[in-house]
Design an enzyme around this catalytic site. Sequence first.
Site, short mmCIF file in Angstrom:
data_model
loop_
_atom_site.label_atom_id
_atom_site.label_comp_id
_atom_site.label_asym_id
_atom_site.label_seq_id
_atom_site.Cartn_x
_atom_site.Cartn_y
_atom_site.Cartn_z
N ASP A 176 0.84 -1.19 0.00
CA ASP A 176 0.00 0.00 0.00
C ASP A 176 0.88 1.24 0.00
OD1 ASP A 176 -2.74 1.26 0.42
OD2 ASP A 176 -1.63 2.09 2.13
N ASP B 203 -4.38 2.49 -4.90
CA ASP B 203 -2.96 2.65 -4.58
C ASP B 203 -2.37 1.39 -3.95
OD1 ASP B 203 -4.37 2.76 -2.26
OD2 ASP B 203 -3.38 4.52 -1.43
#
Length: 284
Positions: free
Chosen positions: A147, A190
């Site tokens: 992440d 993301d």
Amino acid sequence: MDGQSPNAFSAITQQLAAVERRDWELWLIVSLAGALVSFGLLALIAPAAFLKQEDIHFQITVSRELVVGLFVLLGLLNGYLVTRRLDLRRTRQRLISTTIQNEVVRLQSFTDPLTEVYNRRSLDDMAGRFISHARRLQSPLTFMMIDVDRFKEVNSRFGHLTGDLVLGEIATILKSSVRGSDAVVRYGGDEFLVILADTSGSDARTVVDRIKARVKDWNNQGQLESFDLTLTIGRCEWTDGMTLDEALDQADRAMYAEKAMTAGHSGLPNVDITTLVPSTPPSH
């Protein structure tokens, strides 16, 4: 190990083999035609041959119409052969071009256009091959969920275009940090997923360190003003009997547990980090 399928190569091989058979058939026709013409000439010449002073002399009288007919026949045969050869060449080129185009379209459907890594759509098929490989060879397999920290802040401070460029840069760093036998997937937004073939959870620590070192180098170049990009990485070593969803869930929980620890608070008290995120760093 990659995500490409041998189906395209197999298909074009079979089709080209069929074209080559047609090519051989064409040459067989040429040979038979040549043999027939040679036989016809011998049939005309042989009766006129006679022996004189140890030399063989041939005398033959052929009508103009027969000579013209033979030349016309040879011309037609030559024209037919040239035309067929050109047709076969065009067919071969068309087969190769069509197969390559189809393969490009197939790969594009499995590739994220922004980051140029695999997309979520390709995950099930590709992960299935990785798992089959690990099960067949009884080799380790590790999934890493990644992440991009504070990515919303990147978008709000620098704009969505810069955010897109940052995602592309992260994908490049991830691809350069793993081997060709591994795979990088844009899991969504993301988040990225890295699949490490023939790699245990502890060996994956080396890959994690490599990724973070390259992100640090990227930050040192001053890419984002007064902002350091960081990644949170959770990993899970697949074991036989574990489904893909279970492996991804464990990697995801490990990632969020790592994120909570980094932030200085515990949001997931039931996650065992030492189990999900081994820390021994053997070579990879």
